[in-house]
Design an enzyme around this catalytic site. Sequence first.
Site, PDB file in Angstrom:
ATOM      1  N   GLU A  93       3.951  -0.803   6.678  1.00  0.00           N
ATOM      2  CA  GLU A  93       3.572   0.622   6.458  1.00  0.00           C
ATOM      3  C   GLU A  93       4.797   1.514   6.315  1.00  0.00           C
ATOM      4  O   GLU A  93       4.693   2.524   5.618  1.00  0.00           O
ATOM      5  CB  GLU A  93       2.692   1.102   7.612  1.00  0.00           C
ATOM      6  N   ASP A 125      -6.078  -4.903  11.284  1.00  0.00           N
ATOM      7  CA  ASP A 125      -6.513  -5.316  12.616  1.00  0.00           C
ATOM      8  C   ASP A 125      -7.860  -4.724  13.013  1.00  0.00           C
ATOM      9  O   ASP A 125      -7.944  -3.739  13.744  1.00  0.00           O
ATOM     10  CB  ASP A 125      -5.448  -4.932  13.646  1.00  0.00           C
ATOM     11  N   ASP A 152       3.431  -8.365   6.239  1.00  0.00           N
ATOM     12  CA  ASP A 152       2.844  -7.560   7.316  1.00  0.00           C
ATOM     13  C   ASP A 152       3.811  -6.481   7.804  1.00  0.00           C
ATOM     14  O   ASP A 152       4.997  -6.491   7.476  1.00  0.00           O
ATOM     15  CB  ASP A 152       2.459  -8.496   8.472  1.00  0.00           C
TER      16      ASP A 152
HETATM   17  C1  GLC Z   1      -0.171  -7.403  13.031  1.00  0.00           C
HETATM   18  C2  GLC Z   1      -1.066  -8.010  11.964  1.00  0.00           C
HETATM   19  C3  GLC Z   1      -1.799  -9.202  12.542  1.00  0.00           C
HETATM   20  C4  GLC Z   1      -0.776 -10.200  13.075  1.00  0.00           C
HETATM   21  C5  GLC Z   1       0.135  -9.551  14.102  1.00  0.00           C
HETATM   22  C6  GLC Z   1       1.256 -10.477  14.563  1.00  0.00           C
HETATM   23  O1  GLC Z   1      -0.938  -6.855  14.049  1.00  0.00           O
HETATM   24  O2  GLC Z   1      -1.962  -7.075  11.445  1.00  0.00           O
HETATM   25  O3  GLC Z   1      -2.620  -9.784  11.583  1.00  0.00           O
HETATM   26  O4  GLC Z   1      -1.429 -11.291  13.640  1.00  0.00           O
HETATM   27  O5  GLC Z   1       0.710  -8.382  13.559  1.00  0.00           O
HETATM   28  O6  GLC Z   1       2.041 -10.861  13.504  1.00  0.00           O
END
Ligand code: GLC
Length: 727
Positions: free
Chosen positions: A391, A457, A388
Amino acid sequence: MDITLSQKGIYQISSPSLHHLFSFISSRAFRFYEDSSPKSPCVETYPVIEEGVEVVQEEDIVIFSYQDIEVRIGNPLTIEVFIGGKKVLQAEDYFETSGDLDVSLAEKEGHKNKQSDFNGGGLKIHSRSPVYGLGERSGPLDKRGYDYINWNTDDPSAHVDTFKSLYQSIPFFILFNPEISVGVFLDNTYRTHFDLNKTDPSAVKISFAKGEGDYYFFFGKMDEVVSMFTSLTGRNPLCPYWALGAQQSRWSYPSKEKVDEVIQGYRGAGLPLSVVYLDIDYMDHYKDFTVDPSKFPDIVSWLKQKKDEGIVIIPIIDAGVKAEEGYRLYDEGIENGYFSTLNGEVYHNEVWPGDSVFPAFLDEKVQTWWATHIKEFLDLGFGGIWNDMNEPASFKGPLPLDVDMGGSLHEKAHNVYGHFMVKAGAKGFELAARRLFQLTRAGYAGTAAYSSSWAGDNQSIYDHLRLSLPQMMNMSLSGQAYIGVDIGGFGGDATPELLSKWAYASLLNPLYRNHSSLGTTDQEPYLLKGQYLEAYRKALHFRYRLRPALYTELFFAEKDGNVPLRPLLYNYPADERLINENTEIMLGKDLLLIPSLFPGEQKRGGYFPADFIHVESGNLYQKGDHIVNCDLLTLPLYFRKDGLVALEDDEHTLSLLWGEKEGAWTYLYEDQGDGLDYRKGVYNLYRIEMKQGRPYICYLHHGMESRYTNIHVNKFEFPFLPQENKD
Ligand code: GLC
């Protein structure tokens, strides 16, 4: 204009305005690129047709022909392509200019009007055809009338049609034509801009900020175009079988007790469950590759216990690494120069752990280092990795464009930063000798080879329930086979009705994960009551039965670029009615989902592109428009009357959906469900065909003992007795 042979099959075109190379990949694909184009992040090698290419040069035009395809390149740049004498593409040089309109006042109020300069070069393609692909986007299935920017972007506000960018950038699209569609791939990782018949209804205009025009063109039916593109850039390797079951996540389940409670919740409500995710709070102060021992003591034996209970645990790993002396990952990275730098100093920004640094993932040494940590983590007993914030996302403004991310500056590395993070992760799976299962938020063309994707998200709103269908279909057509969205929506509070409708609307998505944000209403399905719980349970039970069909689709996705999730047009290209069908979706050739996408809805219009049968009631819907039930207790799924779908009733029993058509057939794939032995031939592939009311099962590949013992067809039961293939 000078034409010389640069290497066998690769022609150099030189003129004052052209410094390009040309090569045929097949009789349905070619590459045309500036001779200074850098090494691709995703195309390792591509076949070059070395023999049989004819080159004819006329004044200011060169004609390359191979079999029935002819490509004419003119100076100044024009590209014309003919197949069997029919023109299928016409394009010319294009330079985007910023308009004269002064929009600074609108920008003061925060309107994002101004586009950065895309005057590095580009192409104008004359086309009025429907446009599909471009990976994960907001907006409808057919992209005509929209423009998009390829720049991986983490914007947590509700993704609406006017968004130009989301987390992933796949600079590939398909100009649809029922006979010969055209696939266009611009392999340029800088910021790029695609105007799809927006400013000019008769043209698609692609332009890049910097770098080179490195283009691939593919021609054929839509399925052939996608398959050619993925054979070049990479395909999702087959996921483990457990990855097709129900997955539950939340930001965050902060302790092992909470995870156990979730598992018990599912069990207690009669809901099957296969995977639970650990979001950032499992870590020690948000430090990658650490587990907080006060919340998850003795992680190894707990993970083993979960595995024995049939639950796979997947942790999140973020791109930003906590900058803290004494933390092993940070110390190793500093010692070896593995973090991104600015003006020779390690670059800092802020992410979850506070002060953070960013691995220089474009450097192979950094990838190898990261891979050893992934392996170590997997060896604890985790089943996969959830990547995660890659980007990369940052809290103190975007990273400057001149940050060095491993021999490549941010302006060029940005769109492939996540790609190389998961490439490194995939190396970790190899080291651990494990079947690959990663999720990623950011990505580029070919990222599928290393990771599956979810669409980031979304929010708990009906608009995003509706968005999920065209988004999945376009991601699929961009070469991503294993994909999904957060069921129930991530941000915001899901109502019971929205949540259970989402459980139906995601039924065919390979990734079936319920996830929601910190601070939102709990949306674990076992908290639902009455008909909402019943609806979710119905969706989940059917989903488990559907796994053999999904697994078979995904096996073929890896093998030959099959597209599991499809717009209806993919199967019925001659039916113009389907060009922008955003509310129905298909899995393979035989399953059609017509879900409810609005609150309070009990019935809706459904379009059937052929004769279909409702899986529960057995009602037949003839080709055409119908009003169908989509109330909470109706499974909104139909199978093609002339088709055949293999489901499983339990571990040993298959059942077929069959509309009594003699000769209806399907493939069925099975393997050990995990591990890598399937690559060595330890799997079975069958062709099942209905003849005189009986299933004839034939091995196309026989590599192991089958787990199936019997097979149901409508009301009849037969032993599962495959025959060896005689041909
Ligand atoms: C980002 C991710 C989400 C995750 C959050 C906390 O927003 O897209 O899926 O729960 O970070 O890690």
